[in-house]
Write a protein that holds these residues in place. Structure first.
Motif, PDB file in Angstrom:
ATOM      1  N   LEU A 165      -9.086 120.697 -56.490  1.00 14.21           N
ATOM      2  CA  LEU A 165      -9.070 120.728 -54.885  1.00 14.21           C
ATOM      3  C   LEU A 165      -7.631 120.201 -54.464  1.00 14.21           C
ATOM      4  N   ARG A 197      -7.544 125.733 -53.549  1.00 19.02           N
ATOM      5  CA  ARG A 197      -8.144 125.423 -54.978  1.00 19.02           C
ATOM      6  C   ARG A 197      -7.307 126.124 -55.914  1.00 19.02           C
ATOM      7  N   ASP A 223     -17.042 118.161 -58.479  1.00 19.13           N
ATOM      8  CA  ASP A 223     -16.614 118.721 -57.206  1.00 19.13           C
ATOM      9  C   ASP A 223     -17.491 117.907 -56.102  1.00 19.13           C
ATOM     10  N   THR A 225     -11.188 122.470 -62.264  1.00 19.64           N
ATOM     11  CA  THR A 225     -11.495 122.593 -60.728  1.00 19.64           C
ATOM     12  C   THR A 225     -10.379 121.780 -60.060  1.00 19.64           C
TER      13      THR A 225
END
Length: 537
Positions: free
Chosen positions: A17, A25, A502, A15
């Motif tokens: 960001l 993303r 996240d 993940t």
């Protein structure tokens, strides 16, 4: 043979960001030589990694750009880690007990320094030096207020500083006095310097240790860049510049100079942006007023139950004269303004000098912008200048704001309104005034919940994505580094933070699992990214 850390490629998978609005993303990111080499789909990025690259499987964790703290007093933060900390004290008696305990382990005659004084939190309206005398008769004591705009000293400290009944109030400062004209020990704004000057100066070695501690502590919070605000002696600035210029230091530093030193800076040819990728000269720092906690924030109308509107420190006359001078020398004006009158004066000064700073390619900054009159919010946003705010302040400000400005709460820390109007926001802490933990700042910005448990003007909450942007790309924009920091994009500095999960899903339980600066880990509990699994690509 394995390459040294910082030279070997690092491939992050999971993940990611990016804080890049064009590509929010990604699945993979490659670090090479201190910069981001590639970011995107795993199938496209993984083949670019060199043999022997370190592969970081994030495994549910999240990778983001390293956080900026857009308003710090870095050296003071480091020094305060060793001083008496009163931030958790809830009453005057509890604070006095802490002073007494420190006196028991301090050599007689040596100074006791502390910070975190808060009359509002302690529930008192006056302070008396005799209370400090009682618990520490053999040590000079000086305690800084949490907002940094006043101090409280005992009789021995006042005597060493030469402060007595006949001492006049300095310009832009107040020596609080009792009915007989004797100093109470509380000194506001520039009067604080009367006592602070009497303190023994830290040695160079002590300053270096303080800066190393400060860098390591902020790195543990996921912070990779700080915007240092001037308000310290030249010896501090010298050591800060030397420490931050060292590639082993844990932070990048953009460091302001006091506007009082503009002429000296001009003689040396100093200008915003000079320096390297690690340490750079920032702007010229001005103080339009004081702070709410000390009743020195400059307001348009008196505080509730008082006749005072606060204190104009560097008022309109100073701004009118000194802002053009700073701009002509290539130094970005950086102006502290808390009260609505102070903010109005600064906005007017920025409007008047707009042709100058736009022509010079400079980006003036408004620091704090805590209380804005509705008429001035749109004017400020129209300037499109960075607004550097500290949402974490509302956690401890809320009670005082409700008491002193009950009719003006809607204008306090108007983050959502400024964001909606298009103002670029940069978030920070003002450490050591407030805790620099970014998680606290994110929660304050997104919930507005104060220490009392109540929300202060919840209409001004912002989404977590906007709060994260203010700690990353917004803060990078505030120092002119939007082309190399605050986003995860090819060619940008490999300044990264690994979080436990996240943050856009939830802030609950969020932890910093690792921090990287220029491709080198500056914080890694256990192994480089907490529990993240490390393999080879």
């Amino acid at each position: 043979m394995a390459l040294p850390e910082g030279l070997r490629d690092t491939l992050f998978v999971g993940t990611i960001l990016t804080m890049d609005e064009a590509r929010p993303r990604a699945e993979a990111l490659l670090v090479r030589g201190g910069r981001i080499a590639a970011v995107g789909a795993l199938a496209a990025v993984a083949p670019l990694a060199a043999p022997g690259a370190e592969r970081v499987e994030l495994s549910g964790r999240a990778l983001l750009p390293g956080f900026h703290d857009a308003h710090v007093h870095l050296t003071q933060h480091g020094l305060n880690l060793d001083r008496l900390d009163l931030i958790a004290t809830q009453s005057l008696e509890e604070a006095l007990q802490a002073v007494a305990a420190r006196a028991q382990v301090t050599e007689p005659g040596a100074w006791i320094e502390g910070s975190g004084l808060s009359m509002s939190r302690w529930g008192v309206s006056r302070l008396d030096k005799r209370d400090l005398d009682r618990v520490s008769p053999h040590h000079p004591v000086v305690l800084r207020s949490q907002d940094g705009h006043s101090v409280w000293a005992n009789s021995l400290a006042l005597a060493r500083a030469g402060v007595h009944a006949q001492t006049p109030d300095p310009e832009h400062g107040i020596i609080e006095r009792d009915e007989a004209g004797e100093p109470t020990g509380r000194l506001l704004e520039q009067a604080s310097a009367l006592v602070m000057r009497a303190l023994p100066a830290p040695t160079e070695a002590a300053l270096r240790r303080a800066l190393a501690r400060a860098g390591a502590h902020l790195a543990s919070l996921g912070i990779t860049t700080v915007h240092h605000m001037a308000y310290e002696p030249p010896s501090y600035f010298r050591q800060l510049a030397l420490a931050a210029s060292d590639e082993a230091f844990s932070l990048r530093v953009w460091a302001c100079v006091p506007h009082e030193d503009l002429e000296h800076a001009a003689a040396l040819g100093l200008a915003t942006g000079q320096g390297g990728g690690r340490f750079a000269v920032g702007g010229a720092k001005f103080f339009a007023d004081g702070a709410i906690g000390s009743l020195t924030a400059w307001m348009l109308e008196p505080y509730a139950g008082t006749r005072t509107c606060g204190v104009a420190v560097h008022g309109p006359e100073v701004l009118r004269e000194r802002l053009p001078l700073a701009i002509s020398q290539g130094l970005t004006p950086v102006v502290h303004a808390i009260g609505d009158a102070a903010n109005r004066a600064v906005v007017s000064a920025f409007e008047a000098t707009r042709p100058l700073w736009e022509g010079a390619g400079l980006r003036p900054r408004l620091e704090h912008a805590q209380h804005l009159h509705p008429d001035d919010l749109a004017r400020l946003a129209a300037l499109r200048i960075p607004v550097s705010m500290q949402p974490v302040h509302l956690v401890f400000d809320a009670k005082r704001v409700a008491e002193l400005l009950p009719d003006r709460i809607a204008g306090y820390c108007a983050t959502r309104s400024l964001l909606a109007a298009g103002a670029p926001l940069a978030f920070g802490s003002d450490t050591p005034v407030a805790d620099p933990d970014v998680r606290l700042g994110l929660r304050a910005a997104t919930t507005r919940v104060a220490a009392t448990g109540e929300a202060l003007n919840p209409a001004e909450t912002v989404p977590v994505e906007a709060a994260l942007a203010a700690y990353t790309r917004g803060a990078a924009y505030a120092i002119g580094r939007e082309g190399r920091s605050g986003r995860l994009a090819p060619g940008f500095d490999a300044d990264l933070v690994v979080l436990s999960h996240d943050p856009t899903a939830t802030l609950d339980g969020l932890e910093v699992a690792g921090t990287m600066l220029a491709g080198r880990w500056t914080y890694r509990p256990g192994d480089p990214a907490g529990d993240a699994r490390y393999t080879h690509a």
